[in-house]
Structures are given as C-alpha cells and as structure tokens.
Design a protein around this motif. Sequence first.
Motif, PDB file in Angstrom:
ATOM      1  N   UNK A 215       0.843  -1.199   0.000  1.00 43.24           N
ATOM      2  CA  UNK A 215       0.000   0.000   0.000  1.00 43.24           C
ATOM      3  C   UNK A 215       0.881   1.253   0.000  1.00 43.24           C
ATOM      4  N   UNK A 216       0.599   2.152  -0.934  1.00 38.80           N
ATOM      5  CA  UNK A 216       1.410   3.371  -1.043  1.00 38.80           C
ATOM      6  C   UNK A 216       0.538   4.495  -1.591  1.00 38.80           C
ATOM      7  N   UNK A 217       0.005   5.349  -0.712  1.00 40.11           N
ATOM      8  CA  UNK A 217      -0.913   6.402  -1.161  1.00 40.11           C
ATOM      9  C   UNK A 217      -0.263   7.474  -2.024  1.00 40.11           C
ATOM     10  N   UNK A 218       1.079   7.603  -1.983  1.00 39.95           N
ATOM     11  CA  UNK A 218       1.714   8.658  -2.783  1.00 39.95           C
ATOM     12  C   UNK A 218       2.202   8.135  -4.128  1.00 39.95           C
ATOM     13  N   UNK A 219       2.076   6.823  -4.361  1.00 40.60           N
ATOM     14  CA  UNK A 219       2.456   6.284  -5.671  1.00 40.60           C
ATOM     15  C   UNK A 219       1.437   6.725  -6.714  1.00 40.60           C
ATOM     16  N   UNK A 220       1.934   7.021  -7.894  1.00 41.31           N
ATOM     17  CA  UNK A 220       1.060   7.486  -8.966  1.00 41.31           C
ATOM     18  C   UNK A 220       0.240   6.318  -9.514  1.00 41.31           C
ATOM     19  N   UNK A 221      -1.048   6.530  -9.589  1.00 42.27           N
ATOM     20  CA  UNK A 221      -1.914   5.498 -10.145  1.00 42.27           C
ATOM     21  C   UNK A 221      -1.801   5.498 -11.665  1.00 42.27           C
ATOM     22  N   UNK A 222      -1.892   4.295 -12.235  1.00 42.16           N
ATOM     23  CA  UNK A 222      -1.775   4.178 -13.683  1.00 42.16           C
ATOM     24  C   UNK A 222      -0.763   3.111 -14.047  1.00 42.16           C
ATOM     25  N   UNK A 223      -0.296   3.148 -15.290  1.00 43.53           N
ATOM     26  CA  UNK A 223       0.625   2.138 -15.792  1.00 43.53           C
ATOM     27  C   UNK A 223       2.048   2.391 -15.281  1.00 43.53           C
ATOM     28  N   UNK A 224       2.695   1.323 -14.851  1.00 44.77           N
ATOM     29  CA  UNK A 224       4.082   1.375 -14.384  1.00 44.77           C
ATOM     30  C   UNK A 224       4.876   0.276 -15.086  1.00 44.77           C
TER      31      UNK A 224
END
Length: 305
Positions: A215-224
């Motif tokens: 869980x990481x709320x500051x990670x950017x959502x989308x394709x990685x």
Amino acid sequence: MENTQYEPATRKDSNKVYFLILVIVALLGTNAYLFFKDKKASDKIVTLTDEKSRMEIEIDKIEAELDKANTNNVKLSSEMKENQELARQKINELREELRKGKLTQGQLAKAQEEVKQLRYFVSKYTSDLAGLQKKNQALISERDSLKTTVANVSEQASRLEQQNSELNSKVKVAAALKSGAINITPVKVRNNGKETEVSRAGSAKKLRISFTIADNPISEKGMHDIFVRIVDPTGNLIVSDNGSLFTADGDDLQYTYKTAIEFDNAQGKVFNIDWTNPGPFQKGTYTVILYSDGYTMGTSKVNLK
C-alpha cells in the motif's frame, strides 16, 4: 684810513666763505637725498623680491595639493578634467611671469590676485574631488553590500535547491512501487496448452512470478513499467535479445524481461508475470529481481530439481 681800505676786501672774503658753506650744505643735502632714495629703492626691490619668492612657494604648494588630489584614483568627469587642465595652465603662466625678473608694484599686485584666485580654484577643485571620492566610496560600499546579499541569496538558493533535490529524491523513493510477497512458480506447458506447476528443471518451460504491491498512497496510479532480472544457478544474468538498458538505484542495468502493470493501490491485488525461458532450465536456484520507477521492488528465489 687803513681800516677803511681793507673793509671791502674782508667783506668779499666773508661772502666767499658763506657761498662755500652753502655749496657744501647743498652737496650734503643732495647726497643725503640720493642716499635715502637709493636705500628706499633698494628696500622696495628687496620687498618685491621677497614677495616674488613667497608667491613661488605658494604656487608650489598649490601644485602639490593639485597633484595630491589626483592620487585618489577617482574617475574624473569631463568638467573636472577641464578644470584641472586650466589650473595647471595658470600655474605655468604665473611661474613664467615670476621667472621674467623684477616685478613692478602693479605686476606684483596682479600676480598676488591671480595666486589668490588660483588658490580658491584649486581648493574648490579639491573639495569637489573629495566629494566625488566620498560618493564613489558610498557606491562601492553599496555594491559590496549588494554582492554580499546576492552571495547570501545565491547560497540560500543553492541550499534550498539541494534540499529540494534531496526531498524530491526522497519523495521519488517513497513513491516507487514496492512489492509485497513474491512467489515464483515453475510451470510446464503441455502441447494442448494446459499448464501444470512443476518442480523439476527438465519439465519447466516458464516461471510465473506472482506478487502484490505494498500500500502506497503517494504512488502514482496508472501504468508502471516492470523490469525483471533473472540470474541462473551459475550466477549469469539471462539477458533479453534486444540487450536494452534501464536505470535503477542509480545504475544502468540490463534486464531479462520487461512488461507493465496498472497500479490502482487496491489492497491484496495479485499481479502475475509469466517469463518463458528461451532455453532449457538448469538444476539449481534461480534468482528473480523486480524493478519499477527506478528502484528495486523486491527479490525472490526458486529452486529447480
């Protein structure tokens, strides 16, 4: 009768004596007049000569003041340069007049007035120059103060930039995807396409890499992008055919396989990456390392019999 005969002769002799006395007195008076006249003229010449010497000394002092005023390395305006040239020209003219010889009383008075005017002129010039120097010094102090301020601001900006860079690096590290548990399963693929989990190297055709994302709320959502590096039991990295590089943890690295996942920060979501070995598997331990967002996600191993 005899006294009567000699009386005119005696009177005549007396007249001669009186005349001689008058002549002597006149000569003495004339000599005295000439003496005092010459003495007065001599005193006058001495006075004029002394005054001439005094003015020469005064002119030397004025020129020395002018020279001293110009040793302050102050940039002169056009007007001040012209005034300086006029002052030096007047000094030369006065010296030439004094050099010619004895001065009359009128010439002396004129020269004295010119020296007086020259003294005033040079005094004003020196005063103006001192004011200009003071102004320049104030400007230099202001410039130095501004330089110090600029240096301090620049230093502070550099420090803030460094802090910002460090903060961005920390944020970037914190925002990078981190894997939870990583499970590696050897898979056998039958001719009909059916897949079976195996543990032997001779039967395995590919590795299935299953993992979750922490869980990481500051990670950017989308394709990685996900980069996979697989090291065989002999310690050699299995490299993809294109031999491309990626950057992780500050190093340029080769990878075995590249894919992408869509991150939405859903807890417990399992991601699967299947890697098909282009050659046969060997007995021993395979090491799998996952990378994303420029950092290591996690590592796991699997042993094939």
